[in-house]
Design an enzyme around this catalytic site. Structure first.
Site, mmCIF file in Angstrom:
data_model
loop_
_atom_site.group_PDB
_atom_site.id
_atom_site.type_symbol
_atom_site.label_atom_id
_atom_site.label_comp_id
_atom_site.label_asym_id
_atom_site.label_seq_id
_atom_site.Cartn_x
_atom_site.Cartn_y
_atom_site.Cartn_z
ATOM 1 N N ALA A 1 -2.126 -6.312 6.920
ATOM 2 C CA ALA A 1 -0.841 -5.657 7.157
ATOM 3 C C ALA A 1 -0.857 -4.263 6.550
ATOM 4 C CB ALA A 1 0.277 -6.486 6.535
ATOM 5 N N LEU B 1 0.834 -1.203 0.000
ATOM 6 C CA LEU B 1 0.000 0.000 0.000
ATOM 7 C C LEU B 1 0.872 1.259 0.000
ATOM 8 C CD1 LEU B 1 -3.131 0.454 0.326
ATOM 9 C CD2 LEU B 1 -2.621 0.904 2.729
ATOM 10 N N ASN C 1 1.419 -2.362 5.586
ATOM 11 C CA ASN C 1 2.291 -2.087 4.444
ATOM 12 C C ASN C 1 2.019 -3.039 3.276
ATOM 13 O OD1 ASN C 1 3.208 -4.330 5.649
ATOM 14 N ND2 ASN C 1 5.366 -3.698 5.801
ATOM 15 N N GLU C 2 0.955 -3.833 3.406
ATOM 16 C CA GLU C 2 0.608 -4.705 2.283
ATOM 17 C C GLU C 2 -0.716 -4.230 1.681
ATOM 18 O OE1 GLU C 2 1.422 -8.909 2.941
ATOM 19 O OE2 GLU C 2 2.803 -8.351 4.551
ATOM 20 N N MET C 3 -1.864 -4.802 2.128
ATOM 21 C CA MET C 3 -3.144 -4.353 1.563
ATOM 22 C C MET C 3 -3.872 -3.385 2.485
ATOM 23 S SD MET C 3 -4.059 -8.072 0.075
ATOM 24 C CE MET C 3 -5.309 -7.826 -1.143
#
Lengths: 339, 696
Positions: free
Chosen positions: A143, A103, A145-147
Site C-alpha cells: 500500500a 510512508l 500510504n503504508e510501507m
C-alpha cells in the site's frame, strides 16, 4: 560355457520373470472400507465463546526469523517503517491511533487492527479481502500510504543482508523469496496469541477468575445479543456484519469515504455495502480507538454505538459499565514463542 | 553373424518393451492412493452434510458459534484442493469428466460460501431482534414514563407481537400484508408520540418481518445446492471409471501372466538348447584345441628356425669385422655395432651424434657424405683416419640409404690394407728400381768403360813418357858430367819419337777430361739413385721439385733414351713444395716410363723414329703444376676412365703389374690432396698433369 555370464543373465531374467508372474497372478487388492472421522465435535457446543488454545505447534526457527522480519523496516520503501510500527506489542498489537501514519507521513484509510490472535480470524482486513495471514502481508507492504514497497525490492534488499541469507537458506530451499518471507512472517503471527485471559480461565472452569460484576457483564453480553456476532474463539472475527443494522451509522456520522463501503470494495455486491468483518474483542481494552474509522476513543463509546446501531437498544450507562467490565476480562497475555 | 545378432537383440528389446508395457498397464492402480481418494470423496460428502446440519443448528440456536461452520467450510476447501489430483491413471476423457465434476463442485461451493456468509449475518440480526422484540414490547407496555401508550395502541402492539411471532414460525405470505398494515398504523402512532422506544420496537418487528423470508430463502438456496448429491455423483462416476480401469488392469494381469508363462517356457527351452550347444561347442573346442596345439607346435618350430636364423644373422653381423652404424639424417646414432678386434671406438654410441663421438674433421666429412647419400640416394664411399695410442687407424666407410632419411654406415678398418698398400707401393718402387737397375748399370757402365779406356791410355802414355823422362834424366846427368854422347842423344830422340810426345801432349789432357767426365757422370747417376731411393719420411718435407724430377729423369734415362729425346722446362722460380718426396719421385718415374713406353710403341710401329718427352714445371696460383707430355699413342677413349684403376694395364704380361697409375693417383690425390689428370689424343700423345698444393 555352461556357467558363462550369459547363462547367469538368463537365469536371473527367468527369476525376475517368475516374480513378476507370481505377482501378476496375485488378486487385485480389495478397496479397504473407509472409516469416516466424526466431524462433529462436542466441545464446540457448550459456550458460544471458546478459550484460546494454550499451545501452538510451530517451527521455532521460522518464528524467530518472522519476528526479525516483522521488526525490519527494510520491508518498506524508505527503510523506515516496519510491521511493528503499527502493530506494537506494547500497545495491544496496534498503534492506538485512529488511523495509522504510513510512508512519508501519509494517513491510512482505516484503523490498524491488532495483530494479536489474528490467526483466529476467518479472513484478514476489515473487509476480509485476504483469506490467509500470508495473503494479508501483501496489503500493508504494497500500500502506497503504508510501507509502499514491492516484493522485488524487498527480496533484493534482504538478499544484501548477510544475517538473512543463511537463516533463509537453512529453512527454505528457494532461499530469500516473497513466498518464504511471507511464510516466515505468517508463522510468527501464528505465535502471536494471548491465551489465559481471566475470561478464558473462567471458561476453563475457574469460577473465581471473574468477579460477580464481570460475570453479570458476560450474562448481559449474551442476553443483549452481542453474542450473536461476537462469538467463537476470537469473540468475533468469524463473520461479516453490516455496520448500522438497526440505524444508519454512516448518515449519522457523515463524511462517507470509500473505505466505509467495506466488503463492497471486495465483492462489489450492493448488499455488501457498509459490511465489515466483525472484529475480535480479545484484548479489546488495549486496542482503542475503536471501529474501522477509529471513531470511538473509549470502550464505553464503542459499546454505546454498538447498542444503538447494531442491537437497536439504547444502553444505559449502568449496562455499558457492566459490559465494559466483562470486556476488560478478555485481556490475555502474549508470551514469546518457545518450545 | 552380425545380422543374427541384431535380430536377437531386436527380439530381446521387443520382449522387454512388451513386458514393460504389460507391467505398466497393471500398475495403473495404486490401491493406497485410490483408497485415500475415495476416503476424501466420502469425507467431502459427509462434510457437506455436516455443514448443512451445522447451519441448521445455528439457525435454530443449537449452535452458538460460527467457528464450527467456518471450520467445516475450511475442511471442505482443503479436501477439494486435495481432490483436484486424481490418482488413478484414467484415460484423458475420464479424467476431464472427473475434473469437470470437481470444478462444478468448486463453483457450487463458492456460491454456498457466499450464501453462508449472508446467512451468518442475517441469522445474527434476526436472532437479536427475535430476542429483543418481545422484551422491547413488554418494556413499552410497562413504561409509565411520558409518553405512555394509549390502551388501543397497547392492544395493537400486543397484537403485532403475536402476529410477528406467528409469522416467524409459519411464514405465511398471506398474513404479511395484514401485519404490515398493522405495523404501518402503529408507525404513524409512534411518529406522533415521538417515543424512541416505540420506534425501535417497531423497527425490530420490521427486521423480523423482512429477514425471516430472506433467511429462509438463503437456507433454501444453500440446501438446494445439493452439494452432497454432487459429490455422490462424482463418487459414482469415479467408481465406475475405477471399475473400468480395474477390469482393464485385471485383463492385462492375465495377459501378463500368460505371456510370462510362455516366456518362462521359452527361456527353459533356450537353457536346454544352450546346454546342448555348449556340449557340442566343448567337443568342437577340443578339436580346435588340438588344431591350435598343432599349429602352435608348428609355429614353435618356425620360431626356433627364425631364432636360429636370427642367431646366424647376429653371428654374421658380429662376425664380420666391420662396424655398423645406423644414423639419421642429422648424424644421430640409432644403432651401433662395434668393430671386432682392436677396440678403437668407445662404446655407447646410440643416442649420440657424430660430432660427439668423432673428431670434428671426421664428423664433418661423415655429415658431408650423409647429405650426399641422401641427396643422390647412392652409396657413398670415403676414408677417414683416427689416431689412437700413437697409431693411425684407417677406416673405410660405406654409406647406404636405408629407410626414410636413415643411413647405414659399414665402417671397415682398413689399416691393414693400408699397410699392405704401402708395402705394395714399396714393392713397386723396388720393382721399378729392379727394372731400372739394368739401365742404370748400363748407364754407369758406359762412363766406366771410357774412364777405364782413358785411364789405360794414360797408363800407356805415362809409360812412354816415363821412358822419355828416363832418357831425359840420363841426358841431364850427362849434361852435368859433360858426358853427352851422340848415342845418348840418339837414344833420347828415339825415345821421344817412340813416345810420340806431340800426340800425348794433345791427347792426355783430353783423356783426363774424359775420365773425369765419366766419373762425374757416374757420380751423378749414383747421386740420382740415392735421391730416388730415398725412403722419405712420414711427414711432408719442403722439396725442390725441379731437382727431384731431374734426378728421376736421370735414373730413368736408360728407359727413354733409345726412343725419345727428353726436354725439360723447369720454372726456376718454383718454390719449395711440401711433399713426400719418395712417393713423388715414384710418380714421376711411373709417368716417364709410361711416356717412354707409349712412344716406344709408336717407334716400334714405325710411326716415328724417335719421340719426345717434355717435362714442365710451373707455379699456377696456389698450385705447383708438373706436366709430363709424350708424343706416344695417346689413350684410347674406351680405357680413359679405367686408367687409374688398380691392376688395369694395357701392357703385355710381365711388362707391368698395372699398379703404376693407381698408386700415382693415390699418392697425388689422397696423400698430397693434389690433382692428377691427363690430356690425350690418340696418335698424338698424352700429357699427364700433376698439381700439388703449395701450402700444406
Amino acid at each position: 560355457m555352461l556357467y558363462s555370464p550369459k547363462f547367469w543373465a538368463l537365469v536371473t531374467f527367468a527369476l525376475a520373470l517368475t516374480t513378476v508372474l507370481l505377482w501378476s497372478h496375485k488378486p487385485a487388492p480389495k478397496v479397504a472400507p473407509v472409516i469416516l472421522a466424526d466431524a462433529s465435535n462436542e466441545k464446540w457446543t457448550t459456550e458460544p465463546i471458546l478459550p484460546i488454545p494454550q499451545e501452538t505447534r510451530l517451527d521455532k526457527r521460522k518464528v524467530a526469523l518472522g519476528e526479525k522480519l516483522f521488526n525490519d523496516p527494510r520491508l518498506s520503501q524508505n527503510n523506515e517503517i516496519a510491521c511493528a510500527n503499527c502493530h506494537n506489542f506494547k500497545l495491544g498489537g496496534t498503534d492506538q491511533t485512529a488511523r495509522s501514519v504510513g510512508l512519508k507521513g501519509q494517513i491510512g484509510a482505516v484503523n490498524s487492527p491488532t495483530v494479536f490472535n489474528a490467526t483466529f480470524n476467518f479472513k484478514q482486513f476489515w473487509d476480509g479481502r485476504a483469506e490467509t495471514l500470508e495473503a494479508q502481508i501483501d496489503g500493508p507492504t504494497h500500500a502506497a500510504n503504508e510501507m509502499g514497497s514491492n516484493w522485488p525490492d524487498i527480496v533484493g534488499k534482504l538478499r544484501q543482508a548477510p544475517e538473512y541469507t543463511s537463516a533463509f537458506a537453512a529453512l527454505y530451499p528457494a532461499g530469500i523469496e516473497a513466498d518464504s518471507i511471507k511464510d516466515a512472517i505468517a508463522t510468527f503471527e501464528r505465535s502471536l496469541t494471548t491465551p489465559d485471559s481471566r475470561f478464558d480461565q473462567y471458561l476453563r472452569g475457574n469460577q473465581n477468575a471473574l468477579t460477580k460484576e464481570e460475570k453479570d457483564g458476560y450474562q448481559l453480553f449474551k442476553a443483549y445479543g452481542c453474542i450473536s456476532c461476537h462469538q467463537g474463539v476470537n469473540i468475533g472475527g468469524n463473520m461479516f456484519q453490516k455496520f448500522g443494522v438497526m440505524g444508519d451509522y454512516f448518515r449519522d456520522r457523515g463524511n462517507i469515504t470509500p473505505a466505509d463501503y467495506g466488503r463492497f470494495n471486495v465483492t462489489h455486491n450492493e448488499a455488501d455495502k457498509f459490511v465489515f468483518k466483525v472484529p475480535s474483542l480479545r484484548n479489546v481494552a488495549l486496542t482503542a480507538p475503536y471501529f474501522h474509522d477509529g471513531s470511538a476513543p473509549r470502550l464505553e463509546e464503542a459499546v454505546f454505538v454498538m447498542g444503538r446501531y447494531q442491537l437497536g437498544r439504547e444502553l444505559t450507562p449502568d449496562e455499558i459499565a457492566s459490559l465494559v467490565k466483562f470486556l476488560k476480562t478478555l485481556t490475555g497475555e502474549y508470551k514469546k514463542y518457545s518450545s | 553373424m552380425m545380422n543374427a545378432r541384431i535380430k536377437n537383440f531386436s527380439i530381446a528389446i521387443g520382449l522387454i518393451l512388451l513386458l514393460t508395457f504389460l507391467y505398466v498397464e497393471t500398475t495403473d492402480i495404486n490401491a493406497e492412493e485410490h483408497n485415500q481418494y475415495m476416503r476424501d470423496l466420502r469425507q467431502l460428502k459427509e462434510l457437506h452434510a455436516t455443514l448443512d446440519k451445522h447451519v441448521l443448528e445455528s439457525r435454530y440456536g443449537l449452535l452458538t458459534t460460527y467457528d464450527v461452520v467456518n471450520h467445516d467450510l475450511q475442511q471442505i476447501l482443503r479436501l477439494q484442493k486435495e481432490l483436484a489430483q486424481v490418482p488413478v491413471s484414467f484415460g484423458p476423457a475420464e479424467k476431464t469428466e472427473i475434473q469437470t465434476l470437481l470444478n462444478e463442485q468448486a463453483q457450487l461451493l463458492q456460491r454456498k460460501a457466499s450464501a453462508l456468509e449472508q446467512f451468518k449475518s442475517q441469522n445474527a440480526i434476526i436472532n437479536n431482534s427475535l430476542h429483543y422484540f418481545p422484551v422491547a414490547v413488554s418494556k413499552l407496555l410497562a413504561s409509565t414514563t411520558h409518553p405512555a401508550l394509549r390502551p388501543a395502541e397497547k392492544e395493537a402492539v400486543t397484537h403485532l407481537l403475536q402476529e410477528v411471532l406467528v409469522y416467524y414460525l409459519l411464514t405465511d405470505p398471506n398474513s404479511e400484508p395484514k401485519i404490515q398494515q398493522l405495523r404501518a398504523s402503529l408507525l404513524t402512532a409512534a411518529a406522533q408520540t415521538e417515543s424512541q422506544n416505540f420506534k425501535t420496537t417497531l423497527s425490530h418487528a420490521q427486521t423480523i418481518l423482512t429477514l425471516k423470508p430472506e433467511i429462509d430463502r438463503t437456507l433454501q438456496e444453500m440446501i438446494s445446492y445439493r452439494s452432497a448429491a454432487l459429490v455422490e455423483k462424482t463418487i459414482a462416476q469415479y467408481e465406475s471409471y475405477y471399475q473400468q480401469t480395474l477390469s482393464r488392469t485385471n485383463f492385462f494381469r492375465a495377459v501378463l501372466f500368460i505371456f510370462s508363462v510362455l516366456l518362462l517356457f521359452y527361456i527353459g527351452y533356450i537353457i536346454v538348447k544352450l546346454k546342448q550347444t555348449s556340449t557340442a561347442l566343448q567337443a568342437a573346442n577340443e578339436t580346435l584345441d588340438q588344431k591350435v596345439q598343432e599349429r602352435t607346435a608348428k609355429l614353435r618350430d618356425i620360431n626356433a628356425e627364425l631364432q636360429r636364423s636370427e642367431a646366424n644373422n647376429n653371428a654374421l653381423i658380429y662376425a664380420i669385422p666391420d662396424s655398423l652404424w645406423r644414423m639419421n639424417h642429422s648424424g644421430l646414432f640409432l644403432d651401433f655395432i662395434p668393430p671386432k678386434g682392436d677396440a678403437v671406438f668407445p662404446m655407447d654410441w646410440e643416442g649420440k651424434t657424430v660430432f660427439e663421438m668423432l673428431p670434428f674433421a671426421v664428423a664433418e666429412k661423415t655429415m658431408h657424405y650423409i647429405r650426399l647419400a641422401l641427396e643422390k640416394e647412392q652409396m657413398q664411399l670415403f676414408d677417414f683416419q683416427l689416431h689412437q695410442n700413437d697409431r693411425t687407424y684407417h677406416y673405410e666407410s660405406r654409406l647406404l640409404v636405408c629407410g626414410t632419411a636413415e643411413i647405414l654406415a659399414i665402417v671397415r678398418d682398413i689399416s691393414e690394407q693400408k699397410f699392405l698398400e704401402e708395402q705394395l707401393q714399396r714393392a713397386q718402387k723396388l720393382e721399378s728400381i729392379g727394372q731400372l737397375a739394368a739401365g742404370i748399370a748400363h748407364e754407369i757402365n758406359t762412363p766406366t768403360q771410357y774412364v777405364g779406356d782413358n785411364t789405360r791410355f794414360l797408363k800407356d802414355g805415362f809409360q812412354d813418357l816415363q821412358a822419355v823422362v828416363t832418357k831425359n834424366g840420363q841426358l841431364l846427368q850427362a849434361c852435368r858430367s859433360n858426358t853427352i854422347s851422340p848415342e845418348l842423344l840418339n837414344e833420347v830422340e828415339e825415345a821421344v819419337d817412340q813416345a810420340d810426345l806431340e800426340y800425348l801432349t794433345e791427347e792426355i789432357p783430353k783423356a783426363i777430361e774424359q775420365a773425369l767426365l765419366g766419373v762425374e757422370r757416374i757420380s751423378k747417376i749414383v747421386q740420382s739413385m740415392k735421391e730416388f731411393a730415398h725412403p722419405g719420411s712420414d711427414d711432408k718435407q719442403a722439396t725442390d721439385l725441379n731437382r727431384a724430377i731431374e734426378s728421376t729423369i736421370t735414373i730413368a734415362r736408360n728407359q727413354w733414351k733409345y726412343v725419345a729425346d727428353l726436354a725439360t722446362d723447369f720454372d726456376p722460380q718454383l718454390p719449395l713444395v711440401p711433399c713426400f718426396v719418395g712417393e713423388f719421385n715414384q710418380v714421376i718415374l711411373n709417368l716417364i716410363i709410361n711416356a717412354a713406353h707409349a712412344i716406344g710403341d709408336t717407334v716400334e710401329a714405325g710411326q716415328q723414329k724417335k719421340g719426345r718427352i717434355t717435362v714442365h714445371t710451373r707455379q699456377r696460383g696456389e698450385w705447383a703444376e708438373i706436366r709430363i707430355g709424350d708424343t706416344g699413342t695417346g689413350i684410347p677413349e674406351a680405357v680413359r676412365s679405367k686408367i687409374f684403376d688398380p691392376f688395369f694395364t694395357t701392357k703385355q704380361v710381365g711388362q707391368g703389374t698395372g699398379q703404376g697409375l693407381a698408386i700415382s693417383h693415390q699418392v697425388i690425390v689422397e696423400k698430397h690432396q693434389g690433382q692428377l689428370s691427363f690430356e690425350t689424343e690418340v696418335g698424338k700423345g698424352t700429357t699427364f698433369i700433376i698439381r700439388l698444393p703449395l701450402a700444406c
